[in-house]
Scaffold this motif. Structure first.
Motif, PDB file in Angstrom:
ATOM      1  N   ILE A  63      50.856  18.146  14.186  1.00 55.52           N
ATOM      2  CA  ILE A  63      51.302  18.169  12.944  1.00 55.52           C
ATOM      3  C   ILE A  63      50.477  17.319  12.139  1.00 55.52           C
ATOM      4  CG2 ILE A  63      53.741  18.385  13.932  1.00 55.52           C
ATOM      5  CD1 ILE A  63      54.060  15.360  13.515  1.00 55.52           C
ATOM      6  N   PRO A  64      50.612  17.478  10.910  1.00 52.83           N
ATOM      7  CA  PRO A  64      49.798  16.711   9.891  1.00 52.83           C
ATOM      8  C   PRO A  64      49.851  15.086  10.152  1.00 52.83           C
ATOM      9  CG  PRO A  64      50.799  18.437   8.735  1.00 52.83           C
ATOM     10  CD  PRO A  64      51.810  18.313  10.139  1.00 52.83           C
ATOM     11  N   PHE A  65      48.986  14.249   9.669  1.00 55.68           N
ATOM     12  CA  PHE A  65      48.996  13.210   9.818  1.00 55.68           C
ATOM     13  C   PHE A  65      50.115  12.297   9.344  1.00 55.68           C
ATOM     14  CE2 PHE A  65      47.493   8.683   8.327  1.00 55.68           C
ATOM     15  CZ  PHE A  65      47.220   8.127   9.596  1.00 55.68           C
ATOM     16  N   SER A  66      50.238  12.522   8.102  1.00 50.71           N
ATOM     17  CA  SER A  66      51.726  12.123   7.526  1.00 50.71           C
ATOM     18  C   SER A  66      52.710  12.160   8.151  1.00 50.71           C
ATOM     19  CB  SER A  66      51.741  12.530   6.121  1.00 50.71           C
ATOM     20  OG  SER A  66      51.905  13.783   6.150  1.00 50.71           O
ATOM     21  N   LYS A  67      53.167  13.336   8.714  1.00 50.96           N
ATOM     22  CA  LYS A  67      54.426  13.612   9.394  1.00 50.96           C
ATOM     23  C   LYS A  67      54.400  12.810  10.870  1.00 50.96           C
ATOM     24  CE  LYS A  67      55.708  17.886   7.497  1.00 50.96           C
ATOM     25  NZ  LYS A  67      56.143  19.408   7.987  1.00 50.96           N
ATOM     26  N   ALA A  68      53.259  12.617  11.370  1.00 53.83           N
ATOM     27  CA  ALA A  68      53.061  12.039  12.599  1.00 53.83           C
ATOM     28  C   ALA A  68      53.183  10.513  12.549  1.00 53.83           C
ATOM     29  CB  ALA A  68      51.491  12.183  13.268  1.00 53.83           C
ATOM     30  N   ILE A  69      52.687   9.887  11.499  1.00 54.55           N
ATOM     31  CA  ILE A  69      52.886   8.337  11.163  1.00 54.55           C
ATOM     32  C   ILE A  69      54.465   8.203  10.744  1.00 54.55           C
ATOM     33  CG2 ILE A  69      52.546   6.584   9.642  1.00 54.55           C
ATOM     34  CD1 ILE A  69      50.240   7.081  11.735  1.00 54.55           C
ATOM     35  N   GLU A  70      54.931   9.342  10.054  1.00 52.15           N
ATOM     36  CA  GLU A  70      56.239   8.948   9.725  1.00 52.15           C
ATOM     37  C   GLU A  70      57.203   8.959  11.023  1.00 52.15           C
ATOM     38  OE1 GLU A  70      60.161  11.316   7.268  1.00 52.15           O
ATOM     39  OE2 GLU A  70      58.044  12.288   7.337  1.00 52.15           O
TER      40      GLU A  70
ATOM     41  N   ASN B 246      42.456   2.794   8.071  1.00 50.72           N
ATOM     42  CA  ASN B 246      41.423   3.623   7.409  1.00 50.72           C
ATOM     43  C   ASN B 246      41.896   4.894   6.747  1.00 50.72           C
ATOM     44  OD1 ASN B 246      39.452   5.992   7.561  1.00 50.72           O
ATOM     45  ND2 ASN B 246      38.095   4.097   7.363  1.00 50.72           N
ATOM     46  N   GLN B 247      42.733   5.581   7.880  1.00 53.11           N
ATOM     47  CA  GLN B 247      43.164   6.957   7.686  1.00 53.11           C
ATOM     48  C   GLN B 247      44.568   6.857   6.703  1.00 53.11           C
ATOM     49  OE1 GLN B 247      42.976   9.783  10.877  1.00 53.11           O
ATOM     50  NE2 GLN B 247      44.153  11.320   9.832  1.00 53.11           N
ATOM     51  N   CYS B 248      45.351   5.784   7.042  1.00 49.73           N
ATOM     52  CA  CYS B 248      46.471   5.401   5.709  1.00 49.73           C
ATOM     53  C   CYS B 248      46.028   5.257   4.658  1.00 49.73           C
ATOM     54  CB  CYS B 248      47.299   4.353   6.423  1.00 49.73           C
ATOM     55  SG  CYS B 248      48.526   4.843   7.737  1.00 49.73           S
ATOM     56  N   VAL B 249      44.847   4.346   4.489  1.00 43.76           N
ATOM     57  CA  VAL B 249      44.051   4.055   2.949  1.00 43.76           C
ATOM     58  C   VAL B 249      43.958   5.512   2.653  1.00 43.76           C
ATOM     59  CG1 VAL B 249      42.231   2.992   1.983  1.00 43.76           C
ATOM     60  CG2 VAL B 249      43.791   1.694   3.503  1.00 43.76           C
ATOM     61  N   ARG B 250      43.011   6.378   3.249  1.00 46.47           N
ATOM     62  CA  ARG B 250      42.597   7.730   2.760  1.00 46.47           C
ATOM     63  C   ARG B 250      43.751   8.488   2.294  1.00 46.47           C
ATOM     64  NH1 ARG B 250      40.120  10.537   7.522  1.00 46.47           N
ATOM     65  NH2 ARG B 250      39.496   8.193   7.714  1.00 46.47           N
ATOM     66  N   SER B 251      44.868   8.584   2.992  1.00 47.95           N
ATOM     67  CA  SER B 251      46.085   9.348   2.716  1.00 47.95           C
ATOM     68  C   SER B 251      47.011   8.515   1.773  1.00 47.95           C
ATOM     69  CB  SER B 251      46.674   9.565   4.091  1.00 47.95           C
ATOM     70  OG  SER B 251      45.817  10.324   5.089  1.00 47.95           O
ATOM     71  N   LYS B 252      46.633   7.415   1.287  1.00 47.45           N
ATOM     72  CA  LYS B 252      47.509   6.736   0.455  1.00 47.45           C
ATOM     73  C   LYS B 252      49.006   6.545   0.896  1.00 47.45           C
ATOM     74  CE  LYS B 252      44.759   8.471  -3.815  1.00 47.45           C
ATOM     75  NZ  LYS B 252      44.754   9.170  -5.185  1.00 47.45           N
ATOM     76  N   MET B 253      48.929   6.338   2.237  1.00 46.97           N
ATOM     77  CA  MET B 253      50.240   6.005   3.020  1.00 46.97           C
ATOM     78  C   MET B 253      50.547   4.620   2.878  1.00 46.97           C
ATOM     79  SD  MET B 253      49.887   8.965   5.925  1.00 46.97           S
ATOM     80  CE  MET B 253      51.549   8.154   6.315  1.00 46.97           C
ATOM     81  N   ASN B 254      51.680   3.975   2.976  1.00 43.69           N
ATOM     82  CA  ASN B 254      52.340   2.668   3.095  1.00 43.69           C
ATOM     83  C   ASN B 254      51.851   2.186   4.411  1.00 43.69           C
ATOM     84  OD1 ASN B 254      54.074   0.542   3.522  1.00 43.69           O
ATOM     85  ND2 ASN B 254      55.106   0.864   1.398  1.00 43.69           N
ATOM     86  N   LEU B 255      51.571   0.880   4.367  1.00 50.07           N
ATOM     87  CA  LEU B 255      51.188   0.253   5.682  1.00 50.07           C
ATOM     88  C   LEU B 255      52.304  -0.810   6.224  1.00 50.07           C
ATOM     89  CD1 LEU B 255      47.380   0.209   5.542  1.00 50.07           C
ATOM     90  CD2 LEU B 255      48.585   1.053   7.731  1.00 50.07           C
ATOM     91  N   ASP B 256      53.368  -1.034   5.305  1.00 46.76           N
ATOM     92  CA  ASP B 256      54.327  -1.772   5.706  1.00 46.76           C
ATOM     93  C   ASP B 256      54.834  -1.899   7.225  1.00 46.76           C
ATOM     94  OD1 ASP B 256      54.149  -2.831   3.301  1.00 46.76           O
ATOM     95  OD2 ASP B 256      56.105  -1.941   2.449  1.00 46.76           O
TER      96      ASP B 256
END
Length: 211
Positions: free
Chosen positions: A71-78, A103-113
């Motif tokens: 699945i896409p990175f954003s969904k996997a991290i979720e 690195n990949q969260c920054v590139r994907s503009k995703m929250n790192l909290d």
């Protein structure tokens, strides 16, 4: 409180300018009070271009059936962040996995909290296994020295996570886990790294076009 022992596998890169992409997350959840493994998590991630090369699949022991589940990175991290729960330490063998996540969260503009309380347990366990330890002890060698029979296959995220978890459990009373958060400096460093990699990619493409 739980300890989450996780391992990442990446798409194989063959040239400068090729961005690193996480293709698998494997993790184990350890109940620190009971000192036992209570859950596992494993997920495959589809790269941005949707293609996982044969060399990558071979290296991480990924089957054709596994490709269908990616699945896409954003969904996997979720999914991963939900599975973590609320109160946990993140533990990995070395510092690289932390850098790759940021690195990949920054590139994907995703929250790192959610990425908090990171602990590199490689150094602490290495010091317990090797006198005057001045090098980065590999997972395979650490398992041998600890007389722990490796499970599964090397370079498969979930198997490496399980084996790392076995090491943590073996030395649980001698390991200190710290609380922390991702710093602005760490985010800035990965932002600049991404920018540099993108410029290298542009230069590579320009050189190819000129030939």
């Amino acid at each position: 409180m739980n300890a989450i022992v996780f391992d990442l596998e990446l798409v194989k890169r063959f040239r400068k300018g090729q961005l690193s992409e996480i293709v698998e997350i494997g993790a184990c959840k350890i109940d620190l009070k009971e000192k036992k493994l209570i859950d596992q998590f494993q997920i495959y991630i589809s790269p941005k271009n949707g293609y996982i090369s044969k060399s990558t699949r071979k290296f991480i022991k990924m089957t054709k059936e596994d490709i269908k589940t990616a699945i896409p990175f954003s969904k996997a991290i979720e999914q991963f962040s939900i599975w973590l729960g609320d109160d946990y330490y993140l533990c990995a063998w070395g510092k690289d996995d932390k850098a790759h996540i940021i690195n990949q969260c920054v590139r994907s503009k995703m929250n790192l909290d959610w990425f908090k309380n990171y602990n590199d347990i490689q150094k602490q366990i290495g010091d317990l296994l090797v006198a005057d330890n001045n090098s980065q002890l590999g997972l395979k060698n650490a398992l041998q020295l600890a007389q722990i029979e490796p499970m599964g296959k090397a370079h498969r995220g979930i198997d490496d996570a399980i084996n790392t978890a076995q090491l943590l459990l073996r030395f649980i009373d001698e390991i200190k886990l710290n609380k922390n958060n991702v710093t602005k400096k760490e985010i800035s460093q990965q932002f600049l790294k991404n920018k540099e990699t993108i410029e290298q990619n542009k230069l590579y493409k320009a050189n190819i076009s000129a030939k």
